[in-house]
Design an enzyme around this catalytic site. Structure first.
Site, PDB file in Angstrom:
ATOM      1  N   LYS A 124      33.875  49.897  47.924  1.00 50.02           N
ATOM      2  CA  LYS A 124      33.660  49.780  46.475  1.00 50.02           C
ATOM      3  C   LYS A 124      32.265  49.203  46.277  1.00 50.02           C
ATOM      4  O   LYS A 124      31.960  48.110  46.773  1.00 50.02           O
ATOM      5  CB  LYS A 124      34.685  48.844  45.841  1.00 50.02           C
ATOM      6  CG  LYS A 124      35.966  49.537  45.455  1.00 50.02           C
ATOM      7  CD  LYS A 124      36.821  48.614  44.614  1.00 50.02           C
ATOM      8  CE  LYS A 124      38.145  49.253  44.264  1.00 50.02           C
ATOM      9  NZ  LYS A 124      39.031  48.331  43.533  1.00 50.02           N
ATOM     10  N   HIS A 144      38.497  39.011  35.891  1.00 48.57           N
ATOM     11  CA  HIS A 144      37.289  39.664  35.366  1.00 48.57           C
ATOM     12  C   HIS A 144      37.050  39.262  33.911  1.00 48.57           C
ATOM     13  O   HIS A 144      35.910  39.117  33.477  1.00 48.57           O
ATOM     14  CB  HIS A 144      37.414  41.184  35.475  1.00 48.57           C
ATOM     15  CG  HIS A 144      37.197  41.701  36.873  1.00 48.57           C
ATOM     16  ND1 HIS A 144      37.482  42.981  37.253  1.00 48.57           N
ATOM     17  CD2 HIS A 144      36.701  41.097  37.980  1.00 48.57           C
ATOM     18  CE1 HIS A 144      37.179  43.149  38.529  1.00 48.57           C
ATOM     19  NE2 HIS A 144      36.702  42.022  38.999  1.00 48.57           N
ATOM     20  N   HIS A 186      42.810  40.018  39.321  1.00 48.81           N
ATOM     21  CA  HIS A 186      41.483  40.448  38.857  1.00 48.81           C
ATOM     22  C   HIS A 186      41.451  40.836  37.377  1.00 48.81           C
ATOM     23  O   HIS A 186      40.403  40.779  36.754  1.00 48.81           O
ATOM     24  CB  HIS A 186      40.958  41.611  39.711  1.00 48.81           C
ATOM     25  CG  HIS A 186      40.534  41.189  41.095  1.00 48.81           C
ATOM     26  ND1 HIS A 186      41.385  40.559  41.981  1.00 48.81           N
ATOM     27  CD2 HIS A 186      39.344  41.284  41.741  1.00 48.81           C
ATOM     28  CE1 HIS A 186      40.742  40.311  43.104  1.00 48.81           C
ATOM     29  NE2 HIS A 186      39.492  40.739  42.989  1.00 48.81           N
ATOM     30  N   HIS A 229      33.509  34.290  41.292  1.00 54.57           N
ATOM     31  CA  HIS A 229      34.494  35.376  41.276  1.00 54.57           C
ATOM     32  C   HIS A 229      35.836  34.904  41.860  1.00 54.57           C
ATOM     33  O   HIS A 229      36.896  35.116  41.276  1.00 54.57           O
ATOM     34  CB  HIS A 229      33.945  36.574  42.067  1.00 54.57           C
ATOM     35  CG  HIS A 229      34.903  37.715  42.181  1.00 54.57           C
ATOM     36  ND1 HIS A 229      35.231  38.515  41.113  1.00 54.57           N
ATOM     37  CD2 HIS A 229      35.641  38.168  43.230  1.00 54.57           C
ATOM     38  CE1 HIS A 229      36.102  39.430  41.508  1.00 54.57           C
ATOM     39  NE2 HIS A 229      36.378  39.243  42.789  1.00 54.57           N
ATOM     40  N   ARG A 255      46.094  50.875  46.428  1.00 56.07           N
ATOM     41  CA  ARG A 255      44.890  50.030  46.470  1.00 56.07           C
ATOM     42  C   ARG A 255      44.798  49.118  45.247  1.00 56.07           C
ATOM     43  O   ARG A 255      44.184  48.052  45.307  1.00 56.07           O
ATOM     44  CB  ARG A 255      43.618  50.882  46.615  1.00 56.07           C
ATOM     45  CG  ARG A 255      42.374  50.020  46.782  1.00 56.07           C
ATOM     46  CD  ARG A 255      41.160  50.774  47.274  1.00 56.07           C
ATOM     47  NE  ARG A 255      40.048  49.848  47.425  1.00 56.07           N
ATOM     48  CZ  ARG A 255      38.880  50.140  47.965  1.00 56.07           C
ATOM     49  NH1 ARG A 255      38.667  51.341  48.426  1.00 56.07           N
ATOM     50  NH2 ARG A 255      37.924  49.230  48.057  1.00 56.07           N
ATOM     51  N   ASN A 273      43.879  44.324  43.414  1.00 54.04           N
ATOM     52  CA  ASN A 273      43.329  43.739  42.185  1.00 54.04           C
ATOM     53  C   ASN A 273      44.206  42.621  41.637  1.00 54.04           C
ATOM     54  O   ASN A 273      44.021  42.198  40.487  1.00 54.04           O
ATOM     55  CB  ASN A 273      43.175  44.818  41.108  1.00 54.04           C
ATOM     56  CG  ASN A 273      42.054  45.762  41.439  1.00 54.04           C
ATOM     57  OD1 ASN A 273      40.971  45.319  41.798  1.00 54.04           O
ATOM     58  ND2 ASN A 273      42.308  47.042  41.354  1.00 54.04           N
TER      59      ASN A 273
END
Ligand code: NAD
Ligand code: GLY
Length: 354
Positions: free
Chosen positions: A140, A249, A245, A262, A238, A242
């Site tokens: 990524k 985010h 996240h 992060h 996948r 996350n």
């Protein structure tokens, strides 16, 4: 030395994990296709490792790009800086980019490699815990946009990943702990035995025991490699990576990139996801408490910023890349070592936990 392999057919690549790898340049050289190499790094990492890396690459024509430090530098402007450097210095399609640094450098270098002359080789030398256990593996690549994190990017795999455990010696404790959030993530999302191992080995990890750190990093990379090999472009499983996240985010974007690290945002995000699960009767409160205890043991935050409530979160979460047909999707831990993708979280439940 541990050698893992990320199996992606003709794009498969090795992940090397060892002490002193930055100095073992024969191995590195074997993954460089032609004479020219451009190392991309930043002004914190360069004084620590750039010289010794360059010094060992004597068989190559090496130049470098040293970007300023920080999440805010993972920008379209710096992507252009890299493009302009490569063009001005007449780099061709046979140049290999080397990303020497943390996730910021790895992500922007990977994206530059994906785009320059429609794609050139790149190698990851991750130097933070977070980048060693997560961002350097899996392809990524991205830069941030003021309207959202990682919103401009590509799936583009490196040719090899070199994880030098010794680089963690110079890493500030706060950064190490931020990396531990992504480590703990693997335990919560799908590996209960690893979560228990982390609880049992907490002291050795904090003390920087190299054997334990190598085992820990290898386990994370193996987990990530397995998931990416089965779902490279996040059509399904996948997305579990996350975990934390969606909320994380939103925290990073709302607070301004760089204020919360992060990993810190992901730590709080995992706890918010676990609270959602409790509110939906999908997770035992005792499991939530165990997650909070392990995360807090590494001095990571477990509550959202004071100034962020439902409205601030939802504004950012509406742009989450996991959303389908405008529906928010969350990774929900249903037990330690088990998680699910859900799109049935109601606004009331979100309001309750935020
Ligand atoms: P970072 O790259 O900003 O590095 C953290 C800090 O440590 C920086 O100040 C850096 O200069 C410094 N540093 C790096 N190596 C050091 C060393 N050995 N000694 C001393 N200082 C050192 O941040 P990070 O936590 O490594 O990465 C976060 C980024 O990774 C975010 O942009 C995030 O979105 C991205 N990420 C990407 C993926 C992916 O799959 N591509 C996964 C997770 C995170
Ligand atoms: N860090 C999430 C992923 O690589 O999918």
């Amino acid at each position: 030395m541990a050698i893992l392999n990320l199996n992606l057919g003709t794009r498969s690549y090795p992940i090397y994990i060892d002490s002193g790898l930055i100095h073992k340049t024969d191995l590195l050289s074997s993954h460089i296709r032609a004479k020219r190499v451009c190392i991309v790094t930043n002004n914190i990492v360069a004084p620590l490792y750039l010289h010794s890396l360059k010094e060992k690459l004597t068989d190559f024509d090496v130049d470098e790009i040293v970007l300023p430090d920080g999440e805010a530098e993972k920008s379209i402007a710096n992507f252009e800086v890299i493009m302009s450097h490569l063009l001005k210095n007449e780099h061709g399609r046979d140049t290999t980019l080397i990303a020497l640094g943390g996730g910021v450098i790895g992500d922007i270098t990977g994206f530059a490699a994906a785009c320059y002359q429609r794609g050139i080789d790149f190698i990851q030398i991750p130097t933070t815990l977070l980048s060693q256990v997560d961002s350097s593996v899996g392809g990524k690549t991205a830069v941030n946009h003021p309207l959202g994190k990682n919103m401009v990017g590509a799936f583009y795999q490196p040719k090899a990943v070199f994880i030098d455990i010794d680089s963690l010696i110079t890493l500030p404790t706060r950064e190490f702990n931020a990396g531990m959030a992504e480590v703990i993530k693997y335990g919560i999302l799908g590996d209960k035995l690893f979560f228990v191992w982390l609880e049992d080995n907490m002291s050795a990890i904090k003390a920087g025991d190299k054997v334990v750190l190598a085992q820990m990093i290898e386990r994370c990379c193996q987990c990530k490699a397995n998931i990416v090999a089965s779902d490279e472009t996040e059509a399904g499983v996948r997305a579990l990576l996350n975990l934390g996240h969606t909320f994380g985010h939103a925290i990073e974007a709302e607070q301004g990139y760089g204020k919360w690290l992060h990993g810190e945002a992901v730590a709080t995000g995992m706890i918010l996801a676990a609270k959602l699960a409790v509110a939906m009767n999908l997770l035992e409160v005792s499991e939530l408490r165990r997650m909070e205890k392990l995360i807090a043991a590494f001095d990571l935050p477990i509550t959202a910023p004071q100034d962020m409530g439902f409205d601030e979160f939802i504004r950012h979460m509406r742009r989450d890349k996991k959303n389908i047909a405008g529906k928010l999707r969350f990774i929900i831990p249903t037990a330690i070592g088990q998680s699910e993708i859900r799109d049935d979280v109601t606004q009331d439940t979100l309001q309750e936990i935020l």
